[in-house]
Scaffold this active site. Structure first.
Site, PDB file in Angstrom:
ATOM      1  N   LYS A   1       0.812  -1.236   0.000  1.00 26.02           N
ATOM      2  CA  LYS A   1       0.000   0.000   0.000  1.00 26.02           C
ATOM      3  C   LYS A   1       0.836   1.272   0.000  1.00 26.02           C
ATOM      4  O   LYS A   1       0.436   2.265  -0.580  1.00 26.02           O
ATOM      5  CB  LYS A   1      -0.983  -0.001   1.170  1.00 26.02           C
ATOM      6  CG  LYS A   1      -0.332   0.096   2.531  1.00 26.02           C
ATOM      7  CD  LYS A   1      -1.351  -0.175   3.635  1.00 26.02           C
ATOM      8  CE  LYS A   1      -0.703  -0.054   4.990  1.00 26.02           C
ATOM      9  NZ  LYS A   1      -1.427  -0.730   6.052  1.00 26.02           N
TER      10      LYS A   1
ATOM     11  N   ARG B   1      -7.622  -0.880  17.177  1.00 26.89           N
ATOM     12  CA  ARG B   1      -8.075  -0.601  15.832  1.00 26.89           C
ATOM     13  C   ARG B   1      -9.045  -1.725  15.510  1.00 26.89           C
ATOM     14  O   ARG B   1     -10.018  -1.885  16.236  1.00 26.89           O
ATOM     15  CB  ARG B   1      -6.899  -0.457  14.841  1.00 26.89           C
ATOM     16  CG  ARG B   1      -7.333   0.329  13.597  1.00 26.89           C
ATOM     17  CD  ARG B   1      -6.194   0.581  12.610  1.00 26.89           C
ATOM     18  NE  ARG B   1      -5.884  -0.608  11.815  1.00 26.89           N
ATOM     19  CZ  ARG B   1      -4.943  -0.633  10.866  1.00 26.89           C
ATOM     20  NH1 ARG B   1      -4.224   0.452  10.598  1.00 26.89           N
ATOM     21  NH2 ARG B   1      -4.709  -1.741  10.175  1.00 26.89           N
TER      22      ARG B   1
HETATM   23  C1  PLP Z   1      -0.575  -1.464   6.683  1.00 25.14           C
HETATM   24  C2  PLP Z   1      -0.860  -2.757   7.320  1.00 25.14           C
HETATM   25  C3  PLP Z   1       0.194  -3.660   7.556  1.00 25.14           C
HETATM   26  C4  PLP Z   1       1.639  -3.335   7.249  1.00 25.14           C
HETATM   27  O1  PLP Z   1       2.163  -2.432   8.193  1.00 25.14           O
HETATM   28  P1  PLP Z   1       3.717  -2.012   8.200  1.00 25.14           P
HETATM   29  O2  PLP Z   1       3.885  -1.279   9.478  1.00 25.14           O
HETATM   30  O3  PLP Z   1       3.933  -1.163   7.004  1.00 25.14           O
HETATM   31  O4  PLP Z   1       4.509  -3.255   8.151  1.00 25.14           O
HETATM   32  C5  PLP Z   1      -0.129  -4.883   8.114  1.00 25.14           C
HETATM   33  N1  PLP Z   1      -1.403  -5.196   8.439  1.00 25.14           N
HETATM   34  C6  PLP Z   1      -2.431  -4.354   8.232  1.00 25.14           C
HETATM   35  C7  PLP Z   1      -3.810  -4.778   8.605  1.00 25.14           C
HETATM   36  C8  PLP Z   1      -2.194  -3.102   7.658  1.00 25.14           C
HETATM   37  O5  PLP Z   1      -3.224  -2.265   7.463  1.00 25.14           O
END
Ligand code: PLP
Length: 354
Positions: A36, A129
């Site tokens: 992302k 969250r």
């Molecule tokens: C963005 C996201 C990740 C990845 O997070 P990083 O800190 O970039 O490794 C993993 N799980 C979910 C649900 C996310 O939204």
């Protein structure tokens, strides 16, 4: 139009991915490469795959669509909107879920398409969250989901250090494993995935404290080599795969305090100034529409970022001895938020070094 531009060094990214996936694999953990932060750009996703990720994951359907031609499992990371379940079933193999209504909608969409969509249920272990907060509500949901024909529960997951800043520990991940064991015996289903979080869980690998977890969903650690619980650089990785290049459009000596009565700046904030006398200031053609001032670091350490409006970045370069001129290029390393903003900006050219 070349500038502003982000130059993306795929060799650095590939090395980061290789280093971290080998570390994870040696602890029995596979890696979902989270795409992302670079908007699912296929060129970088391909580098993730070459570096050894087990699957790709993104929080937005638009990005998963860009990844559709890669023959590797795909995970929808953000809880699906009920309005997008058809697309989720089309473009991802697995989605993370915490709402029965959505799972029912996913099941109906999958049945229509003759598919079975895989589900990972999210457990909230305190970060507040997404996820089921109490075991009982999770178990009740599972009772209903196992009856649905279009979906199959394949695992549990948790997400930490996102809202609440809760740092993963072996106790916290132990709870996930415990809940998983309880579900397997109580509901008579096999959980193939125990997904222990994001880049903030990486620090637990070294001391084998990931307790039963067999998957991590990693974005930041792969792109800039940083574990995000304490912000440390991971051994053998680089933080400079993404470099922003911005062109100078003005270079002049000016006082460091504005002349006249001051009110609001372009963003409605009341600015304050340090009087450093007359300084050499440069303006680059890039701004808040494309960048985040707190997330960019000039490679020339003598440059100070002093401000920006939507499309002007103001720098002070009096401390160095480089005589910057109009048309010269200033380079910045980007942190996670900087990469996110920059890669999302349609005004920034993306250039790849292979
Ligand atoms: C963005 C996201 C990740 C990845 O997070 P990083 O800190 O970039 O490794 C993993 N799980 C979910 C649900 C996310 O939204």
């Amino acid at each position: 139009m070349d500038y502003p531009k982000i130059r993306i060094n795929l060799r650095i990214i590939k090395n980061n991915v290789k280093t971290i996936t080998s570390l994870c694999n040696s602890k029995g953990i596979n890696v979902a490469g989270v795409t992302k932060v670079f908007c699912g750009h296929p060129e970088i996703a391909k580098t993730f795959i070459e570096g050894g990720v087990f699957c790709l994951a993104d929080s937005r359907i638009e990005n998963l669509v860009k990844l559709k031609d890669f023959d590797i499992p795909k995970i929808m990371l953000r809880l699906p909107m009920k309005s997008e379940v058809e697309k989720v079933v089309d473009y991802s193999d697995v989605s993370l879920n915490s709402e029965l209504d959505t799972v029912i909608a996913l099941s109906e969409a999958a049945i229509k398409k003759g598919k079975v969509h895989k589900i990972v249920l999210m457990v909230d272990l305190g970060d507040l969250r997404e996820g089921y907060f109490s075991k009982e509500t999770l178990f009740d949901a599972i009772d209903e989901i196992v009856e649905l024909k279009g979906v199959k529960i394949i695992g549990l997951g948790t997400n930490l250090t996102c809202y609440g800043g809760v740092i993963p520990t072996k106790e916290i991940l132990g709870r996930l494993t415990c809940i998983g064991n309880e579900i397997e015996s109580k509901h008579n289903i096999k959980l193939h995935i125990l997904s222990g979080g994001n880049s903030s869980t990486v620090h637990l690998l070294e001391d084998n404290e990931t307790i039963g977890t067999n998957n991590l969903r990693l974005g930041e650690s792969l792109v800039i080599g940083v574990e995000t619980a304490y912000g440390k650089q991971i051994k053998g990785t680089g933080n400079d795969a993404f470099i922003l290049h911005a062109e100078i459009i003005e270079a002049k000596e000016k006082p460091s305090v504005p002349t006249g009565k001051t009110g609001m700046d372009a963003f409605g904030n009341k600015p304050s100034y340090v009087d450093r006398g007359v300084r050499k200031r440069i303006i680059c053609a890039v701004g808040r529409q494309d960048i985040d001032l707190e997330s960019m670091y000039p490679l020339d350490k003598n440059i100070i970022i002093i401000g920006a409006s939507s499309d002007h970045l103001i720098l002070d370069c009096s401390d160095g001895d480089v005589d910057y001129k109009v048309g010269d290029i200033i380079e910045f390393r980007l942190s996670y938020a900087g990469i996110l903003r920059g890669m999302t900006s349609e005004y920034i050219t993306k250039e790849f070094i292979r």
